[in-house]
Design a protein around this motif. Structure first.
Motif, PDB file in Angstrom:
ATOM      1  N   LEU A   1       0.853  -1.185   0.000  1.00 51.98           N
ATOM      2  CA  LEU A   1       0.000   0.000   0.000  1.00 51.98           C
ATOM      3  C   LEU A   1       0.887   1.232   0.000  1.00 51.98           C
ATOM      4  CD1 LEU A   1      -2.617  -1.010   2.726  1.00 51.98           C
ATOM      5  CD2 LEU A   1      -2.878  -1.121   0.235  1.00 51.98           C
ATOM      6  N   ALA A   2       0.423   2.297  -0.657  1.00 54.69           N
ATOM      7  CA  ALA A   2       1.183   3.542  -0.713  1.00 54.69           C
ATOM      8  C   ALA A   2       0.272   4.704  -0.360  1.00 54.69           C
ATOM      9  CB  ALA A   2       1.762   3.748  -2.111  1.00 54.69           C
ATOM     10  N   GLU A   3       0.835   5.674   0.355  1.00 55.70           N
ATOM     11  CA  GLU A   3       0.110   6.907   0.643  1.00 55.70           C
ATOM     12  C   GLU A   3       1.119   8.031   0.828  1.00 55.70           C
ATOM     13  OE1 GLU A   3      -1.624   7.462   4.713  1.00 55.70           O
ATOM     14  OE2 GLU A   3      -1.104   5.328   4.888  1.00 55.70           O
ATOM     15  N   GLY A   4       0.644   9.259   0.718  1.00 49.96           N
ATOM     16  CA  GLY A   4       1.508  10.412   0.890  1.00 49.96           C
ATOM     17  C   GLY A   4       1.218  11.455  -0.161  1.00 49.96           C
ATOM     18  N   ASP A   5       2.187  12.343  -0.365  1.00 52.31           N
ATOM     19  CA  ASP A   5       2.033  13.420  -1.337  1.00 52.31           C
ATOM     20  C   ASP A   5       3.149  13.401  -2.373  1.00 52.31           C
ATOM     21  OD1 ASP A   5       4.245  14.231   0.097  1.00 52.31           O
ATOM     22  OD2 ASP A   5       3.432  16.183   0.654  1.00 52.31           O
ATOM     23  N   GLY A   6       3.851  12.290  -2.493  1.00 52.49           N
ATOM     24  CA  GLY A   6       5.013  12.211  -3.367  1.00 52.49           C
ATOM     25  C   GLY A   6       4.708  11.696  -4.756  1.00 52.49           C
ATOM     26  N   THR A   7       5.747  11.720  -5.576  1.00 50.75           N
ATOM     27  CA  THR A   7       5.706  11.121  -6.905  1.00 50.75           C
ATOM     28  C   THR A   7       6.638   9.929  -6.868  1.00 50.75           C
ATOM     29  OG1 THR A   7       5.304  13.250  -7.963  1.00 50.75           O
ATOM     30  CG2 THR A   7       6.175  11.485  -9.353  1.00 50.75           C
ATOM     31  N   LEU A   8       6.113   8.753  -7.218  1.00 49.14           N
ATOM     32  CA  LEU A   8       6.875   7.512  -7.204  1.00 49.14           C
ATOM     33  C   LEU A   8       7.036   6.969  -8.610  1.00 49.14           C
ATOM     34  CD1 LEU A   8       5.395   5.276  -4.344  1.00 49.14           C
ATOM     35  CD2 LEU A   8       7.649   6.292  -4.430  1.00 49.14           C
ATOM     36  N   PHE A   9       8.236   6.542  -8.938  1.00 47.46           N
ATOM     37  CA  PHE A   9       8.460   5.723 -10.114  1.00 47.46           C
ATOM     38  C   PHE A   9       8.754   4.327  -9.591  1.00 47.46           C
ATOM     39  CE2 PHE A   9       9.007   9.735 -12.233  1.00 47.46           C
ATOM     40  CZ  PHE A   9       8.560   9.474 -13.517  1.00 47.46           C
ATOM     41  N   VAL A  10       8.109   3.319 -10.165  1.00 45.06           N
ATOM     42  CA  VAL A  10       8.324   1.936  -9.745  1.00 45.06           C
ATOM     43  C   VAL A  10       8.687   1.116 -10.970  1.00 45.06           C
ATOM     44  CG1 VAL A  10       7.342  -0.108  -8.638  1.00 45.06           C
ATOM     45  CG2 VAL A  10       6.696   2.179  -7.834  1.00 45.06           C
ATOM     46  N   ALA A  11       9.858   0.483 -10.910  1.00 43.55           N
ATOM     47  CA  ALA A  11      10.310  -0.403 -11.981  1.00 43.55           C
ATOM     48  C   ALA A  11      10.085  -1.831 -11.517  1.00 43.55           C
ATOM     49  CB  ALA A  11      11.788  -0.165 -12.268  1.00 43.55           C
ATOM     50  N   ALA A  12       9.449  -2.631 -12.367  1.00 42.90           N
ATOM     51  CA  ALA A  12       9.174  -4.031 -12.043  1.00 42.90           C
ATOM     52  C   ALA A  12       9.767  -4.908 -13.127  1.00 42.90           C
ATOM     53  CB  ALA A  12       7.669  -4.264 -11.945  1.00 42.90           C
ATOM     54  N   VAL A  13      10.245  -6.085 -12.742  1.00 42.26           N
ATOM     55  CA  VAL A  13      10.857  -7.001 -13.689  1.00 42.26           C
ATOM     56  C   VAL A  13      10.526  -8.429 -13.293  1.00 42.26           C
ATOM     57  CG1 VAL A  13      13.059  -7.276 -12.484  1.00 42.26           C
ATOM     58  CG2 VAL A  13      12.999  -7.453 -14.951  1.00 42.26           C
ATOM     59  N   GLY A  14      10.650  -9.333 -14.253  1.00 44.26           N
ATOM     60  CA  GLY A  14      10.488 -10.744 -13.948  1.00 44.26           C
ATOM     61  C   GLY A  14       9.154 -11.316 -14.328  1.00 44.26           C
ATOM     62  N   THR A  15       8.322 -10.554 -15.013  1.00 41.57           N
ATOM     63  CA  THR A  15       7.020 -11.052 -15.438  1.00 41.57           C
ATOM     64  C   THR A  15       6.855 -10.795 -16.921  1.00 41.57           C
ATOM     65  OG1 THR A  15       5.943  -8.947 -14.991  1.00 41.57           O
ATOM     66  CG2 THR A  15       5.960 -10.551 -13.200  1.00 41.57           C
ATOM     67  N   SER A  16       6.010 -11.561 -17.535  1.00 37.17           N
ATOM     68  CA  SER A  16       5.660 -11.284 -18.927  1.00 37.17           C
ATOM     69  C   SER A  16       4.411 -10.425 -18.920  1.00 37.17           C
ATOM     70  CB  SER A  16       5.416 -12.588 -19.691  1.00 37.17           C
ATOM     71  OG  SER A  16       4.287 -13.238 -19.171  1.00 37.17           O
ATOM     72  N   PRO A  17       4.089  -9.742 -20.031  1.00 39.33           N
ATOM     73  CA  PRO A  17       2.959  -8.817 -20.033  1.00 39.33           C
ATOM     74  C   PRO A  17       1.652  -9.465 -19.592  1.00 39.33           C
ATOM     75  CG  PRO A  17       4.227  -8.577 -22.034  1.00 39.33           C
ATOM     76  CD  PRO A  17       4.789  -9.753 -21.300  1.00 39.33           C
ATOM     77  N   ASP A  18       1.403 -10.729 -19.961  1.00 35.76           N
ATOM     78  CA  ASP A  18       0.138 -11.330 -19.575  1.00 35.76           C
ATOM     79  C   ASP A  18       0.153 -11.836 -18.131  1.00 35.76           C
ATOM     80  OD1 ASP A  18       1.973 -13.179 -20.443  1.00 35.76           O
ATOM     81  OD2 ASP A  18       0.493 -14.543 -21.278  1.00 35.76           O
ATOM     82  N   GLU A  19       1.296 -11.721 -17.432  1.00 35.94           N
ATOM     83  CA  GLU A  19       1.350 -12.074 -16.022  1.00 35.94           C
ATOM     84  C   GLU A  19       1.208 -10.844 -15.134  1.00 35.94           C
ATOM     85  OE1 GLU A  19       5.111 -13.980 -15.732  1.00 35.94           O
ATOM     86  OE2 GLU A  19       4.315 -15.964 -16.136  1.00 35.94           O
ATOM     87  N   HIS A  20       1.024  -9.663 -15.712  1.00 34.16           N
ATOM     88  CA  HIS A  20       0.884  -8.445 -14.922  1.00 34.16           C
ATOM     89  C   HIS A  20      -0.485  -8.372 -14.271  1.00 34.16           C
ATOM     90  CE1 HIS A  20       4.335  -5.834 -16.634  1.00 34.16           C
ATOM     91  NE2 HIS A  20       4.634  -7.103 -16.721  1.00 34.16           N
ATOM     92  N   GLY A  21      -1.341  -9.358 -14.504  1.00 33.29           N
ATOM     93  CA  GLY A  21      -2.642  -9.408 -13.861  1.00 33.29           C
ATOM     94  C   GLY A  21      -3.702  -8.645 -14.624  1.00 33.29           C
ATOM     95  N   PRO A  22      -4.858  -8.398 -13.950  1.00 34.05           N
ATOM     96  CA  PRO A  22      -5.994  -7.757 -14.608  1.00 34.05           C
ATOM     97  C   PRO A  22      -5.645  -6.383 -15.167  1.00 34.05           C
ATOM     98  CG  PRO A  22      -6.569  -8.516 -12.386  1.00 34.05           C
ATOM     99  CD  PRO A  22      -5.105  -8.730 -12.576  1.00 34.05           C
ATOM    100  N   LEU A  23      -4.718  -5.673 -14.481  1.00 34.48           N
ATOM    101  CA  LEU A  23      -4.318  -4.360 -14.951  1.00 34.48           C
ATOM    102  C   LEU A  23      -3.769  -4.417 -16.361  1.00 34.48           C
ATOM    103  CD1 LEU A  23      -3.730  -1.366 -14.290  1.00 34.48           C
ATOM    104  CD2 LEU A  23      -1.557  -2.123 -13.354  1.00 34.48           C
ATOM    105  N   ALA A  24      -2.828  -5.308 -16.600  1.00 41.40           N
ATOM    106  CA  ALA A  24      -2.230  -5.431 -17.928  1.00 41.40           C
ATOM    107  C   ALA A  24      -3.228  -5.966 -18.940  1.00 41.40           C
ATOM    108  CB  ALA A  24      -1.009  -6.336 -17.875  1.00 41.40           C
ATOM    109  N   GLN A  25      -4.097  -6.876 -18.493  1.00 41.43           N
ATOM    110  CA  GLN A  25      -5.102  -7.409 -19.404  1.00 41.43           C
ATOM    111  C   GLN A  25      -6.052  -6.306 -19.844  1.00 41.43           C
ATOM    112  OE1 GLN A  25      -6.597 -10.674 -17.110  1.00 41.43           O
ATOM    113  NE2 GLN A  25      -4.692 -11.819 -17.320  1.00 41.43           N
ATOM    114  N   ASP A  26      -6.437  -5.422 -18.887  1.00 38.74           N
ATOM    115  CA  ASP A  26      -7.294  -4.289 -19.242  1.00 38.74           C
ATOM    116  C   ASP A  26      -6.589  -3.383 -20.238  1.00 38.74           C
ATOM    117  OD1 ASP A  26      -9.190  -5.237 -17.507  1.00 38.74           O
ATOM    118  OD2 ASP A  26      -8.759  -3.788 -15.923  1.00 38.74           O
ATOM    119  N   LEU A  27      -5.284  -3.131 -19.999  1.00 37.59           N
ATOM    120  CA  LEU A  27      -4.531  -2.251 -20.883  1.00 37.59           C
ATOM    121  C   LEU A  27      -4.395  -2.861 -22.271  1.00 37.59           C
ATOM    122  CD1 LEU A  27      -1.665  -1.025 -18.560  1.00 37.59           C
ATOM    123  CD2 LEU A  27      -3.604   0.284 -19.389  1.00 37.59           C
ATOM    124  N   SER A  28      -4.124  -4.176 -22.334  1.00 32.97           N
ATOM    125  CA  SER A  28      -3.930  -4.800 -23.644  1.00 32.97           C
ATOM    126  C   SER A  28      -5.222  -4.797 -24.444  1.00 32.97           C
ATOM    127  CB  SER A  28      -3.385  -6.220 -23.485  1.00 32.97           C
ATOM    128  OG  SER A  28      -4.330  -7.029 -22.813  1.00 32.97           O
TER     129      SER A  28
END
Length: 196
Positions: free
Chosen positions: A166-193
């Motif tokens: 979980l994240a909260e605050g007033d900042g700007t975050l960049f998050v780099a993720a690795v180790g998954t294929s696009p279809d393993e990113h879950g519902p988020l990636a499926q919605d985007l695709s």
């Protein structure tokens, strides 16, 4: 979650102020700073403290039987003299406005979240991640209650076992993720695709 000490690469083409400003350090820097490395690259692994002992992300990853990261770098910030084209991200859900950037490598995802004071799940792909706060503050909490506050210029390593962050605050975050294929990113990636 582990607070990182990124590595500065002092190549001659770097500037004396951009990366120092980004990390909240005094400017100008003593020498040119070209790249800020946050990963497990053998030529400059980020430092961290685990169990009260100073180590590197390279040592942490090498000692993990699950091999959370199969690439040496998760996030590298550069300050090139030649500007690169602007990449338009896709808007996704998160604890504040969140965008997913198209990346040329399928196993890599880059997210930007503008925290707006509300608390919500960090919208990222599963697996190991590096979070980098570029402005304001961000409080990150894992499902098991561990928490870490990032201020502008601070970064942390989120292992594959740090789920339900979980994240909260007033900042700007960049998050780099690795180790998954696009279809393993879950519902988020499926919605985007489905919108492409």
């Amino acid at each position: 979650m582990d607070l990182l000490q990124p590595i500065i690469k002092p190549y001659a083409w770097g500037s004396h102020d951009a990366l120092a400003r980004l990390q909240g350090r005094t400017t100008p820097s003593a020498g040119p700073e070209a790249e800020l490395w946050m990963g497990a690259h053998p030529s400059g692994p980020a430092g961290l403290t685990r169990g009260g002992r100073a180590t590197t992300l390279l040592d942490v990853v090498a000692g993990d039987p699950r091999k959370e990261v199969n690439v040496p770098e998760l996030l590298r910030i550069t300050d090139p003299a030649v500007r690169v084209p602007v990449i338009t991200p896709t808007s996704v859900g998160g604890p504040g406005p969140t965008w997913l950037y198209d990346c040329p490598v399928a196993e890599f995802a880059l997210y930007r979240t503008e925290l707006d004071g509300t608390c919500g799940p960090l919208a990222t792909a599963p697996g190991p991640r590096i979070a980098f706060c570029v402005g304001g503050t961000a409080l990150l909490r894992t499902g098991d209650g561990e928490q870490l506050r990032l201020t502008a210029g601070a970064s942390c390593f989120l292992s594959a076992s740090d789920e339900d962050v979980l994240a909260e605050g007033d900042g700007t975050l960049f998050v780099a993720a690795v180790g998954t294929s696009p279809d393993e990113h879950g519902p988020l990636a499926q919605d985007l695709s489905s919108t492409k």
